[in-house]
Design a protein around this motif. Structure first.
Motif, mmCIF file in Angstrom:
data_model
loop_
_atom_site.group_PDB
_atom_site.id
_atom_site.type_symbol
_atom_site.label_atom_id
_atom_site.label_comp_id
_atom_site.label_asym_id
_atom_site.label_seq_id
_atom_site.Cartn_x
_atom_site.Cartn_y
_atom_site.Cartn_z
ATOM 1 N N SER A 147 4.142 3.412 -27.355
ATOM 2 C CA SER A 147 4.984 2.235 -27.420
ATOM 3 C C SER A 147 4.135 1.125 -26.068
ATOM 4 C CB SER A 147 6.410 2.474 -28.150
ATOM 5 O OG SER A 147 6.981 2.681 -26.751
ATOM 6 N N GLY A 148 5.189 0.299 -25.523
ATOM 7 C CA GLY A 148 5.433 -1.127 -24.729
ATOM 8 C C GLY A 148 5.366 -2.191 -25.331
ATOM 9 N N GLN A 149 5.781 -2.709 -24.310
ATOM 10 C CA GLN A 149 5.966 -4.622 -24.632
ATOM 11 C C GLN A 149 4.619 -5.347 -23.804
ATOM 12 O OE1 GLN A 149 8.117 -6.380 -21.799
ATOM 13 N NE2 GLN A 149 9.897 -6.881 -24.167
ATOM 14 N N VAL A 150 4.849 -6.861 -25.040
ATOM 15 C CA VAL A 150 2.904 -7.285 -24.374
ATOM 16 C C VAL A 150 3.798 -8.559 -23.585
ATOM 17 C CG1 VAL A 150 0.779 -8.566 -24.970
ATOM 18 C CG2 VAL A 150 1.992 -6.718 -25.771
ATOM 19 N N ASN A 151 3.185 -9.350 -22.653
ATOM 20 C CA ASN A 151 3.710 -10.275 -22.512
ATOM 21 C C ASN A 151 2.641 -11.550 -21.899
ATOM 22 O OD1 ASN A 151 6.819 -9.855 -21.509
ATOM 23 N ND2 ASN A 151 6.109 -8.133 -21.008
ATOM 24 N N GLY A 152 3.249 -12.535 -21.874
ATOM 25 C CA GLY A 152 2.258 -13.644 -21.642
ATOM 26 C C GLY A 152 2.522 -14.322 -20.131
ATOM 27 N N ALA A 153 1.600 -14.322 -19.707
ATOM 28 C CA ALA A 153 1.767 -14.754 -18.337
ATOM 29 C C ALA A 153 2.967 -15.815 -17.951
ATOM 30 C CB ALA A 153 0.128 -15.039 -17.331
ATOM 31 N N GLY A 154 4.055 -16.190 -17.355
ATOM 32 C CA GLY A 154 5.125 -17.202 -17.252
ATOM 33 C C GLY A 154 5.331 -17.080 -18.212
ATOM 34 N N ALA A 155 5.614 -16.302 -19.567
ATOM 35 C CA ALA A 155 5.680 -16.838 -20.477
ATOM 36 C C ALA A 155 7.165 -15.906 -21.735
ATOM 37 C CB ALA A 155 4.455 -17.512 -22.101
ATOM 38 N N GLY A 156 7.141 -14.635 -20.946
ATOM 39 C CA GLY A 156 7.904 -13.825 -21.455
ATOM 40 C C GLY A 156 7.255 -12.680 -22.533
ATOM 41 N N PRO A 157 7.882 -12.501 -23.741
ATOM 42 C CA PRO A 157 7.557 -11.319 -25.022
ATOM 43 C C PRO A 157 6.712 -12.250 -25.494
ATOM 44 C CG PRO A 157 9.633 -11.214 -24.499
ATOM 45 C CD PRO A 157 9.466 -12.321 -23.544
ATOM 46 N N LEU A 158 5.190 -11.796 -26.491
ATOM 47 C CA LEU A 158 4.655 -12.430 -27.077
ATOM 48 C C LEU A 158 4.901 -11.489 -28.412
ATOM 49 C CD1 LEU A 158 1.282 -13.218 -25.148
ATOM 50 C CD2 LEU A 158 3.132 -14.980 -25.905
ATOM 51 N N GLN A 159 4.800 -12.425 -28.820
ATOM 52 C CA GLN A 159 4.954 -11.618 -31.365
ATOM 53 C C GLN A 159 3.897 -11.980 -31.784
ATOM 54 O OE1 GLN A 159 8.171 -13.438 -33.345
ATOM 55 N NE2 GLN A 159 7.942 -12.359 -34.996
ATOM 56 N N SER A 160 3.554 -10.778 -32.106
ATOM 57 C CA SER A 160 2.308 -11.579 -33.701
ATOM 58 C C SER A 160 1.292 -10.408 -32.914
ATOM 59 C CB SER A 160 2.719 -12.193 -34.417
ATOM 60 O OG SER A 160 3.564 -12.529 -34.763
ATOM 61 N N VAL A 161 1.554 -9.394 -31.577
ATOM 62 C CA VAL A 161 -0.112 -9.140 -30.874
ATOM 63 C C VAL A 161 -0.549 -7.961 -31.184
ATOM 64 C CG1 VAL A 161 -1.324 -8.685 -28.451
ATOM 65 C CG2 VAL A 161 0.522 -10.852 -28.344
ATOM 66 N N ARG A 162 -1.834 -8.328 -32.196
ATOM 67 C CA ARG A 162 -2.443 -7.520 -32.554
ATOM 68 C C ARG A 162 -3.027 -6.381 -31.294
ATOM 69 N NH1 ARG A 162 -3.489 -7.332 -38.147
ATOM 70 N NH2 ARG A 162 -3.456 -9.713 -38.571
ATOM 71 N N VAL A 163 -2.204 -4.763 -31.738
ATOM 72 C CA VAL A 163 -2.192 -3.365 -31.002
ATOM 73 C C VAL A 163 -3.288 -2.762 -31.781
ATOM 74 C CG1 VAL A 163 -1.947 -2.397 -29.436
ATOM 75 C CG2 VAL A 163 -0.038 -4.156 -29.392
ATOM 76 N N GLN A 164 -4.770 -2.767 -30.464
ATOM 77 C CA GLN A 164 -5.527 -1.262 -31.597
ATOM 78 C C GLN A 164 -5.678 -0.613 -30.357
ATOM 79 O OE1 GLN A 164 -8.276 -4.471 -32.360
ATOM 80 N NE2 GLN A 164 -7.500 -5.005 -33.935
ATOM 81 N N VAL A 165 -5.356 1.037 -30.688
ATOM 82 C CA VAL A 165 -5.996 2.524 -30.547
ATOM 83 C C VAL A 165 -7.143 2.740 -30.488
ATOM 84 C CG1 VAL A 165 -5.559 4.455 -29.486
ATOM 85 C CG2 VAL A 165 -3.331 3.031 -30.376
ATOM 86 N N TYR A 166 -7.861 3.193 -29.521
ATOM 87 C CA TYR A 166 -9.831 3.399 -29.870
ATOM 88 C C TYR A 166 -10.253 4.554 -29.089
ATOM 89 C CZ TYR A 166 -10.665 -2.051 -29.743
ATOM 90 O OH TYR A 166 -10.798 -3.260 -30.425
ATOM 91 N N ASP A 167 -10.541 6.247 -29.637
ATOM 92 C CA ASP A 167 -11.105 7.020 -29.468
ATOM 93 C C ASP A 167 -12.263 6.814 -29.131
ATOM 94 O OD1 ASP A 167 -13.117 7.110 -31.151
ATOM 95 O OD2 ASP A 167 -12.185 8.255 -32.983
ATOM 96 N N SER A 168 -11.997 7.923 -27.851
ATOM 97 C CA SER A 168 -13.695 8.006 -27.467
ATOM 98 C C SER A 168 -14.675 7.839 -27.838
ATOM 99 C CB SER A 168 -13.749 9.381 -26.620
ATOM 100 O OG SER A 168 -13.791 10.195 -27.881
ATOM 101 N N ALA A 169 -14.650 7.839 -29.006
ATOM 102 C CA ALA A 169 -16.372 7.146 -29.388
ATOM 103 C C ALA A 169 -15.863 5.606 -30.010
ATOM 104 C CB ALA A 169 -16.051 7.812 -30.690
ATOM 105 N N GLY A 170 -15.088 4.683 -29.590
ATOM 106 C CA GLY A 170 -14.394 3.343 -29.368
ATOM 107 C C GLY A 170 -14.316 3.464 -31.256
ATOM 108 N N GLN A 171 -13.881 4.172 -31.835
ATOM 109 C CA GLN A 171 -13.279 4.040 -33.128
ATOM 110 C C GLN A 171 -12.056 3.421 -33.409
ATOM 111 O OE1 GLN A 171 -15.689 3.027 -35.666
ATOM 112 N NE2 GLN A 171 -16.901 3.504 -34.629
ATOM 113 N N ILE A 172 -11.808 2.650 -34.168
ATOM 114 C CA ILE A 172 -9.811 2.065 -34.203
ATOM 115 C C ILE A 172 -9.239 3.690 -35.365
ATOM 116 C CG2 ILE A 172 -8.371 0.190 -34.883
ATOM 117 C CD1 ILE A 172 -10.256 -1.838 -34.060
ATOM 118 N N VAL A 173 -8.351 3.395 -34.717
ATOM 119 C CA VAL A 173 -7.446 5.540 -35.020
ATOM 120 C C VAL A 173 -5.849 5.257 -35.216
ATOM 121 C CG1 VAL A 173 -9.650 6.055 -34.836
ATOM 122 C CG2 VAL A 173 -7.600 6.286 -32.283
#
Length: 754
Positions: A147-173
């Motif tokens: 978990s965490g927060q995504v901000n835009g430089a000079g703009a504060g929090p960004l909504q609707s940003v897709r976050v993806q987690v990759y395993d050691s093989a580079g697959q989205i899990v």
């Protein structure tokens, strides 16, 4: 950097379900009661596995995807749990299976039976042929999350940003989407381990990997323990550059609304629709040069514009990238049958000579088609009906021979007509040679004299097939193909007349528009080769690679794909005989080898097949080889060179490995090499003819051509062919680094005669 999102497992599963329904006539699950199960199609049996899935506290959970895999890695079947948590996987061949339980909602981790985090530690379950194994129950547990927060430089929090987690093989899990406060928590839960995070660009901001890295390869590895949430994985995305401009009409100078403007360049691009003032803006762009294309949103709008380019320096805005659209040319005609009856819904393909402009249009109820918005130039036209002989303009047999039509915008070229003729059709039945039972799921191909496919169709549940009436009068070959996607995978591909080679096949003569009936085939069951590929040092499965099967003449006749479990089997069956097997991994650093643990085809141990029995235990344990790494630059500028490939030759002059060059000029040849001495060179794209490469190799060492302009093949040591290159010594299990190559320039002078 754009992080392209992958479809969820749910979406993938629904797609699979849709395809399975569409292919019901050829799929073994419901129509092959008379055909014996096929080991290469594990969903062709009649066994069932069932059970119940709950959350802690015995709470039933619906819509958990339960998948049964064979111990070789084939998917045998799947089901979703209902409101009571129950599932039932049917149509399985009797045998052992590994069960995966995937729940994308919340933080519950994917689990393998029984309470295992991975397939390599899963407990197999065994079901007899035709039997029912019930009570295979599981209780899902919470996994690890980020978990965490995504901000835009000079703009504060960004909504609707897709976050993806990759395993050691580079697959989205796992994945997430940020909320209005820029906050996210990934799901599903994950086993304890090491992962990398990617954040897709949005709202004009560039995508990045944690922590502020441009690529997945350079991303920080984050460890997480189950069950827990690792918080604070925050990131601030940099603002990208933008391209904006105005789209207007060449005829009136007025703005054009509703036009699609797309840009493509480094890391992707984007698009926008022009507003009432003709304005567009595409943002979130990396620095670099972009190609802009404007097109009408709807078909039939007769406007076009040449492509243009614009440069972006992020985070700056590139403005005034204006586009003027002019009336294009129109190409129209009418399609009828030989009696003059108009033909509706005929597909007409129109393409410029350079392939830059391509369009598909359909004929209307009057047989008329119209392609609009064409830039001036020469075009080919192909008429591709479903029940007539295809032809190109002007009564030509194929598109490459089509008479070209000159279009001058904004004029209309009319009367590009076609009169289509009914062709011959072919039908027949495919059966099991031993039992006479109908055999569905065979892909029946019609081949021309060169072996190219002309037409094709699948045999249905009753074994019958029908080739539509698209064949011109002539002589053809009929090939009956075993198909790896269904029970016909257990059969041996053959030609009409029973031959297994094209050279000995019986030709089929057809006369349009007659139908040729009773072109039947009785196909033999063959032998499927099964095996496993592992790491020789650790015994761990190798999960990516291929298996090549060669006949007595050394020709490759079959392949097998290595699965996520390290298992493989040949895609379809082989006839009885002696074969030699080669094992290759995909960029894992292993040395290719032949069965059994042999370095060459000549030394390979033969594998003898006796159909219809399967052949098991054709395994391979691959050794780690040596790797080669370095950097490629332009000798004149010192800048990275990326326009070619790295090639490695062994001491005998044979090409044994290739490598790709990264944007910074760095490379690593990931093909594992045995101990030895090698020559390493870089071949620019375009030097793909033996004459050019031979010319480079024949030049005296260190002597470039006399006219210096073109980058040419250059080998380690600064020479132009492998013969004089500085040897590179490789030791298995290690990387030989620093093999840097500075590309030289020259030109090949043409040979002249007198």
């Amino acid at each position: 950097m754009k992080v392209r999102s992958a479809p969820s497992r749910l979406v993938v599963s629904l797609i699979i379900l849709t395809l399975a329904t569409a292919l019901a006539a050829v799929h073994p699950g419901s129509s092959l009661a008379a055909i014996a199960p096929a080991s290469c199609a594990p969903d062709s049996g009649s066994a069932t596995i069932s059970g119940r899935v709950t959350l802690p506290g015995a709470v039933p959970v619906s819509f958990v995807l339960v998948t049964a895999y064979t111990t070789y890695g084939d998917r045998g079947g799947y089901d979703y749990t209902d409101a009571s948590g129950n599932y039932q996987i049917t149509g399985l061949i009797g045998g052992s299976y590994l069960l995966a339980f995937e729940y994308e909602s919340g933080g519950y981790a994917t689990e393998w039976y029984n309470n295992q985090p991975s397939p390599t530690t899963a407990t197999p379950v065994t079901v007899p042929q035709g039997g029912l194994l019930g009570g295979v129950n599981v209780e899902l547990a919470l996994g690890a999350r980020f978990s965490g927060q995504v901000n835009g430089a000079g703009a504060g929090p960004l909504q609707s940003v897709r976050v993806q987690v990759y395993d050691s093989a580079g697959q989205i899990v796992a994945r997430a989407i940020t909320d209005a406060g820029g906050n996210y928590t990934t799901s599903p839960g994950l086993p304890s381990g090491s992962y990398r995070l990617g954040f897709e660009g949005a709202g004009g901001y560039l995508g990045r990997y944690y922590s502020d890295k441009p690529s997945l390869d350079t991303a920080d590895a984050l460890t997480v323990a189950s069950p827990s949430v690792r918080g604070g994985t925050n990131i601030t995305l940099p603002r990208g550059g933008s391209i904006s401009g105005r789209v207007t009409s060449a005829a009136t100078g007025l703005p054009l609304s509703g036009m699609t403007v797309s840009v493509s360049g480094p890391g992707g691009g984007g698009y926008d629709f022009t507003d009432a003032g003709g304005n567009y803006t595409v943002d979130g762009l990396e620095s670099g040069s972009y190609t802009l294309r404007a097109e009408p949103l709807f078909d039939g709008v007769n406007l076009f514009a040449p492509t243009r380019t614009a440069a972006v320096t992020a985070p700056n805005a590139t403005t005034n990238a204006d586009i003027v659209m002019a009336a294009g040319g129109t190409l129209t005609g009418r399609v009828t049958d030989t009696s003059g009856t108009p033909l509706q819904n005929i597909t007409v393909y129109v393409s410029s000579s350079d392939g830059e402009f391509q369009e598909y249009v359909q004929t209307d109820v009057s047989g008329v088609y119209q392609a609009t918005g064409l830039p001036s130039g020469e075009y080919g036209v192909l008429f591709r009906p479903s029940a007539f002989i295809p032809e190109a303009y002007n009564d030509r047999p194929n598109f490459s021979n089509a008479d070209r039509v000159t279009v001058t915008a904004p004029d209309t070229v009319s009367n590009i007509d076609a009169e289509l003729t009914k062709g011959a059709s072919v039908r027949g039945t495919v059966t099991d040679a031993a039992t006479g039972d109908p055999l569905p799921g065979v892909y029946v191909e019609v081949l021309d004299s060169t072996g190219d496919r002309v037409e094709g169709s699948y045999s249905q549940a009753d074994g019958t097939y029908q080739i539509s009436s698209t064949l011109p009068t002539g002589s053809y070959l009929m090939r009956f193909n075993a198909d790896e996607r269904n029970v016909s995978c257990a059969y041996v591909t053959e030609y009409f007349g029973g031959s297994r080679s094209r050279a000995a096949a019986t030709p089929l003569n057809v006369t349009a528009p007659a139908e040729v009936a009773n072109i039947n085939a009785a196909m033999d069951r063959g032998s499927i080769i099964f095996g496993r590929v592992t790491d020789a040092a650790t015994g761990a499965p190798i999960t990516s690679g291929s298996v090549s099967v060669r006949d007595a003449a050394g020709e490759v006749v079959m392949f097998g794909r290595i699965s996520f479990l390290g298992g493989y089997h040949t895609t379809t069956a082989l006839p009885s005989g002696s074969y030699r097997i080669e094992f290759s991994d995909y960029d894992g650093g292993y040395v290719d080898e032949f069965y059994s643990d042999q370095p060459s085809l000549a030394l390979a141990t033969p594998v003898v097949l006796t159909a219809p029995a399967d052949t098991l235990g054709v395994d391979a344990a691959l050794e780690k080889g040596g790797l080669i790494a370095g950097r490629v630059t332009d000798v004149s500028t010192g800048q990275p060179f990326t326009g070619g490939s790295v090639v490695v030759y062994d001491a005998a002059g044979k090409q044994v490995a290739y490598g790709d060059i990264a944007d910074d000029g760095g490379y690593t040849v990931l093909t594992g090499l045995p101990n030895g001495s090698y020559r390493v060179g870089v071949i620019p794209y375009g030097y793909d003819t033996p004459v050019e490469l031979a010319s480079a190799q024949a030049r005296p060492l260190g002597v470039p051509p006399t006219t210096d302009r073109r980058l040419i093949p250059t080998f380690f040591g600064g020479v132009f062919g492998p013969g004089g290159a500085t040897p590179v010594d490789v030791t298995a299990g290690s990387t030989t680094s620093g093999i840097d190559i500075a590309m030289r320039r020259g030109v090949f002078l043409p040979l002249t005669g007198r």
